[in-house]
Structures are given as structure tokens and as C-alpha cells.
Design a protein around this motif. Sequence first.
Motif, mmCIF file in Angstrom:
data_model
loop_
_atom_site.group_PDB
_atom_site.id
_atom_site.type_symbol
_atom_site.label_atom_id
_atom_site.label_comp_id
_atom_site.label_asym_id
_atom_site.label_seq_id
_atom_site.Cartn_x
_atom_site.Cartn_y
_atom_site.Cartn_z
ATOM 1 N N SER A 150 47.182 25.386 21.746
ATOM 2 C CA SER A 150 48.148 24.938 22.759
ATOM 3 C C SER A 150 47.749 25.579 24.080
ATOM 4 N N PRO A 159 50.647 26.088 13.302
ATOM 5 C CA PRO A 159 50.743 25.204 14.471
ATOM 6 C C PRO A 159 49.823 25.685 15.592
ATOM 7 N N PRO A 160 49.390 24.764 16.447
ATOM 8 C CA PRO A 160 48.445 25.152 17.499
ATOM 9 C C PRO A 160 48.993 26.198 18.463
ATOM 10 N N GLY A 161 50.314 26.284 18.578
ATOM 11 C CA GLY A 161 50.863 27.239 19.548
ATOM 12 C C GLY A 161 51.116 28.621 18.988
ATOM 13 N N GLN A 162 50.619 28.889 17.788
ATOM 14 C CA GLN A 162 50.983 30.145 17.125
ATOM 15 C C GLN A 162 50.692 31.392 17.967
ATOM 16 N N ALA A 163 49.609 31.345 18.744
ATOM 17 C CA ALA A 163 49.238 32.536 19.516
ATOM 18 C C ALA A 163 50.256 32.869 20.593
ATOM 19 N N GLU A 164 51.144 31.935 20.878
ATOM 20 C CA GLU A 164 52.153 32.232 21.901
ATOM 21 C C GLU A 164 53.529 32.450 21.287
ATOM 22 N N TYR A 165 53.605 32.426 19.963
ATOM 23 C CA TYR A 165 54.913 32.584 19.325
ATOM 24 C C TYR A 165 55.311 34.047 19.224
ATOM 25 N N ILE A 216 51.867 36.188 19.025
ATOM 26 C CA ILE A 216 51.704 36.673 20.403
ATOM 27 C C ILE A 216 51.041 38.051 20.367
ATOM 28 N N GLY A 271 53.796 25.694 22.582
ATOM 29 C CA GLY A 271 53.036 25.021 21.526
ATOM 30 C C GLY A 271 53.938 24.443 20.461
ATOM 31 N N LEU A 306 42.755 33.702 16.162
ATOM 32 C CA LEU A 306 42.251 32.567 16.936
ATOM 33 C C LEU A 306 40.785 32.268 16.639
#
Lengths: 463, 302
Positions: free
Chosen positions: B157, A278-284, A228, B137, A438
Motif C-alpha cells: 500500500s 493485506p498490502p497495508g500491513q506495514a502501516e497497521y 508498523i 492500506g 516486507l
Amino acid sequence: MKLTRSALACALLFASIGTAPAAFAQAWSYKDAAKPYAGTSIRVLDEITPLQETMKTLVPQFTAETGIKVEYELLNHFEVINKGQADMLSRRGYYDGVMLHGVQFGQMLAANAVEPIDTYMKDKALMNPGLDLKDLIQPSFDTLSKFKGQTFGFLNWNYNFVYWARADLLNDAGEKTAFKAKYGYELAPAKTFQQFLDIGEFFTRKAGTNLAGVPLKTDFYGILHEGISGGATLNSVWENIMKNYGADLFDAAGAPSFNTPQTVAALTYWAKMWKYSPPGQAEYSLVDVPTVMGNGIAAQSLAFSDFVLGIDKPGASPYAGKFTYAAVPSNPDFKGLRSAGGEPSAVVINKASKNKAATYLFLQWMIEKDTQKKLIEAGKGGVPIRTSSFAMPEFGGSQAAFYTAMKDTMAAMKAKPKVPKIFELYDALGPIVQQVGLGKITPADAAKLGQDKMLAICKKCTL
Amino acid sequence: MSTLTLGAYKRRFSDTAWYPYALVAPALLVLVLVSLVPFCYAAWLSFHSVEYGQVGEWNGWDNYLKLIQNDRFWNSLSVAGIFMLIAVPLEFLLGLGGALVLNQRVWGRSAWLPLLFIPSMMAPIVVGLLWKIMLAGSWGLLSHNVIERFGMLPGTSIFASSDHALIALALVDVWQWTPFMMLAFFAGRQALPMSPYRAAAVDGANAFQTFFRLTLPLLTPLLVVIGMLRFIDAFKIFDSIFILTSGGPGVSTESPSILAYKMTFEQWRIGESAALAVLVWLAFFVLCNVFFQVAKKRLNAF
């Protein structure tokens, strides 16, 4: 006879010299020290994690011993920062003690909002001679609390990163054979950056392929990391990666030093890590990382150890007990001091407090060996602030690998430099670092852009 | 005689020019205290240097200059603008359409009508958490089972994608506020007089004619007020962004409220954030006035 008498006298003298500090230490007590402050009420604001919740259960013991009432308020990370800082800066003195992460120290010191504790430490009535400050973990304690010849608190919380991986996968015979065939060395917890990437690449697999002999229902990933743009992402990139490439946010004079070949190399490595994420890493956030790791979709991670404790316990995750740990991997090509990320933190005395001595006694009590022992026993583990705590049985047995990793990290973990505008800098650099991950900006462009952004905020950034 | 005198006095006071002001004075006083005083203080702060919460020297337009030279400020306005333009028209159209459907004798309406209150009654923070559980995600219910399983967003995501995050946030807002719009419009529609509709039916007006010639003009005051309130509210969006993206990826979802929060509570740039508040307030003051005048003169809404 004369000789015998002299020998006896000498023996007594040595014995008395030898036991004098111990005798004095025994003579000193919180009950006596707190007599002038009995009945005083103090307010202490701290962060809410399982560690502090356990500490809260011990606080009544301090009150019973001293007569000092403690309102030990626990709020979440952001609220502590907002409410605590606001109170300190307003000079209202509502809180007598406020927990500050190392990253906040620069701002609060610049605002002259933190009371140094040296005066209280020199006061024999207040300072417990048996406190044994040398036992506090270094370099966390010194880099956090000591600044320009003064001490601004003890070390209360020693948050740290650890390398966290799936032991069941790393120990799987089939995976070990395949890994050795591909990379030419044994599959084991990563010790170097290259190994971290290799393991990441090896375990990144599509749904339908096999993982440890079992077909995957969904995609599986090799590396999980906070990504994030706020949070602690930059913290980890800075301390776990950049510094191990010889890069830093500031040079020795405290000026921005983001645009260097070392930073570019570190960011290039950071971008590679994202290929296996994982694809959601930018929001972790730092909270999401353990959650996702506990869901079992990634092989390895760098995470704050106190969050790991919440996942690797029976009932918290189906993979509890199947994890292994190590210190944050290092870069063997870098010959300088190894670095590992973390956030040493301390409860400090608010400059505007009207109960400074009573608050000092509480802060001192929090770090006492006995209090720490009780804290660790009550929490069945935790994050030590004392070197001696590592010898406790709670840190052995099945958790030995975890605490060895923690200890190893702490050996290379320093508090942040004192930078008043650190949050502005984080806010400027965080999105840039995330964009590198990203793939939206190259490491070289990011280094240049980051340097420009930093210079726009401060020319000399450290105090 | 004395009663007459008192009656005469009372009549005289109610006839004076002060009488209406006396009636609105309590409300006005509360408004001034809770709204105008903090705003005036913010305006005063915006012309001072404020270091670590301590008000320093008068520094003229410095805070405003810093702000308008800050690309993050302009980015945040653009984020809020795009967010409003996606969310509010959708909420408006879906709300109005839903209200018209509700106005028909839909089966079980009274039983499930209260369910529409649920999204609007939820605290924004709960809405944010709910959609995090749905769209996070790799582990979100929808992300894991639908979006990633069917490869709808390869390699990323929703909230990790700067191309999709803002749209997703706007759709979360649509989810939360469309039922409210629907209920508000439905209540407005129910309150309309029946006689014009009966007359229209006698005249043989079809459904479209009835809607465009009767319903829409009669509902205009309500539509304008609700629409304006939603525009203002959408511009102020904070909670769901804070929970779901914190303004990222990059700064692609950083609204003015998020920026102001960071400037104030993380960085203590209180002078600049006060300037931001003043500029946003002024912009809205002008826009709302223009909106009001247009609604009044062109739409006969007020």
C-alpha cells in the motif's frame, strides 16, 4: 462433663483462631484507614481505554468512602507516557500516581522515580489484610511489580494478545472439507504456528474466487498482524514468536542476543506470515488491526484483547458474533516455556508525590475484589487482573471462548524485563523487523544488523 | 513656556539614537523571552549529559559527535530534503497558477474562494487522519476502491511502501498548503497597481510578456517570503508523518522532527535531541541568510 467442657473450649479456641483474620479483615476499613488523609486530593494519571473509563465511574465511590479526592485523569497512550514520565523524571510530583506499562518500568526504576510500596503494605493501618494478593494473576503480577526484593505497585491492567479468527469461515462445511483435503487435518482455530500459516495460506484469495460459497468482491487475506515500525509490532514478534522459538532480545546476563539461529528461525516465520497479509500491513498499528479485522477482509489475527472487545459487539462490526478466539498459537518444536505477548501494567506511586499513603490506599482500592467485581459488572466484561474474576458470569456464555483464550494467554504472559534503554532498542529493532516482513532484508542479515544496533546502545541492557 | 520645553524634550528624544530601539523594545523583549531563551537553554543542554531529564555533567561535544555518527540523523535530513523538494515547488507552482486563474473574473469566485481556506485551517492532526481514511492500506477509501482494485501497487500500500510513502506524504502537504499559497499570491496580485498593466496593454504586450515582465517581478518580494516560510515549515513536518507512517516503513519517512520526538519523549536522550535542534537551527540560520542576501541583491526582493 469435663470432657464436654474441654471440647467446647477447644472448639471455641479453634473457632476464634479460625475466624481471627476474618474478624480483623472485617475490622479493617478504608474509612478508618483513610482518616488521617481525609480531605487530601491526589492526582492519578492513567491511560484511556474502555477499561479505565469504566474505572473512572467507580472512583467517586472511593472518595465517598475515604474522603480522599481523586483527580483520575485519562489520556491516550502516548500522552500518558510523555506526560507521566516527564512529571516523574522532573521530580515535580504533580501526579501522585502514574500508570506505567511494563515496558516503561526499567527506565523509571533506573531513574529512581518509582516509590516502592512495601512500607505501606507492611503498615497494618493501610494494608487491607483481606486484599488477597495471591489472587492477582501470575506471572504478570510478580514479573511486573517485584524487582530486587521490592514491590513497585500492584497489577492494574493486564493487556494481552489473543488469537482471533472468523468462526463463520472456520466452521463453514465447504471450507472445512477443502481444508482437510489440502492439509490433511481438520480446520479449526490454530493451535500451532504451522496451523496458523496453513490457515493463512488457505484463506488468502483473490477477488472473484469463492469464500464460504460466496464470490469475493475484493481480495481476502489469511493473516492480519500489526506491522508498523513503532507501536507494539516488535512486542508481538518478540513475545509471541521469538520466545516460542527459544530466541530472546537478551541473554541471561542481560546482554543483547539478537543474532542467534533461533532469532533467524523466528524472523523467517514472521516473514512467512506476511505472505498472507493485506498490502497495508506495514502501516497497521494495534488500533488498525481490529479495525481491519472488523471490516472483514482477513481470516485470523493476533491482537490485543481489549481492542477486540471494541469490535466484537453488536453494531461495531458486521461480523460481530462471528468471531472465535484461542490462546496465541505455540511452536510444538520448542520444548521450553511457552510465551504469549501482552503488556501487564500498573499505576505506581510517583517518588516525588507528597501524598504517598493516600495514593497507596487508592491503588489498593483499585485492585480490591469488590472494586474489580464492580468494574467487570459495569463494563460487562473486561480484562481481569484477578484469577477469581474468571468465575464471574460476565466471562461465560457467548463470550466464554474469548475469555478462555485470554486466560490461556495470561498463563504464559510475563512483563518485560527491566531495561532502561528499551525504547531506544525498540526504535532500533522495529524498522529492521518490519523490513524483514516486507522482504527488504533477510532474517539472517536482520539478526546481524539488529545485534549490532543493540550493542551500540547497550552492552548489558537489563537492570 | 513649560509647554515649549516639553515639546522640545519630546523632539529631542525622538531624534536620539535610542528612539527606534525603544519602539522595538517590547517586541524584541517578547521575542527574546519566548524564542531566544529556550534556544539558549537547548544549546546549553546540548553540551551536557542529560540522564532521565536530570542535567548532569558538562560533556563538551559528545552529544554532537553521537548525533553526527548516527545514520538516523543523516537519514532524517535526507528525508526532510526530499520532502521539501517535492512539496514546496509543487505548492509554489500550483499556488501561483491558481492565483493567476483566480485573478481572472472566474464565475462564482467570491462564493467558492472561502472554500480554499479549509485545508489550511484544518489542524495537521486532522489532515493526517483524513488522509489515513483515504489511503490506509486495504480499508482506505482510495486504497480500497482505486489503488488496490486496479492493482496499481501490487502487494503493498502507499504508506507501507518505502518507495511511495514519502511522495504520498509530500502530496498530502501539497493538498493542505497549495490553497494557502494560492490565496496569498492572489491577494498579492490583487494589490499590484493597475497602471503598469494598462501601459503594457497599450504597448501591446501579450499574456506571457505581461506575466514575466510585470507580474513576476512585482510579486517577487511576496513569492520569496512565502516560499521561504514554506520551505522552513516543510522541513519541520511532523504531524502528518506521525499519524500516517510514524516515520516508516523502516525509517524512510523519519523527518528530523519525528527523530527529535522519539529521542526526547520516548528515549529521553535530551542532550542529543538538543544538539539536533541546535544543528538544525544553525543550518536554517545560514540558509535563510544566504536566501535573504540572494533575494535582496539578485531579485531586489527586500
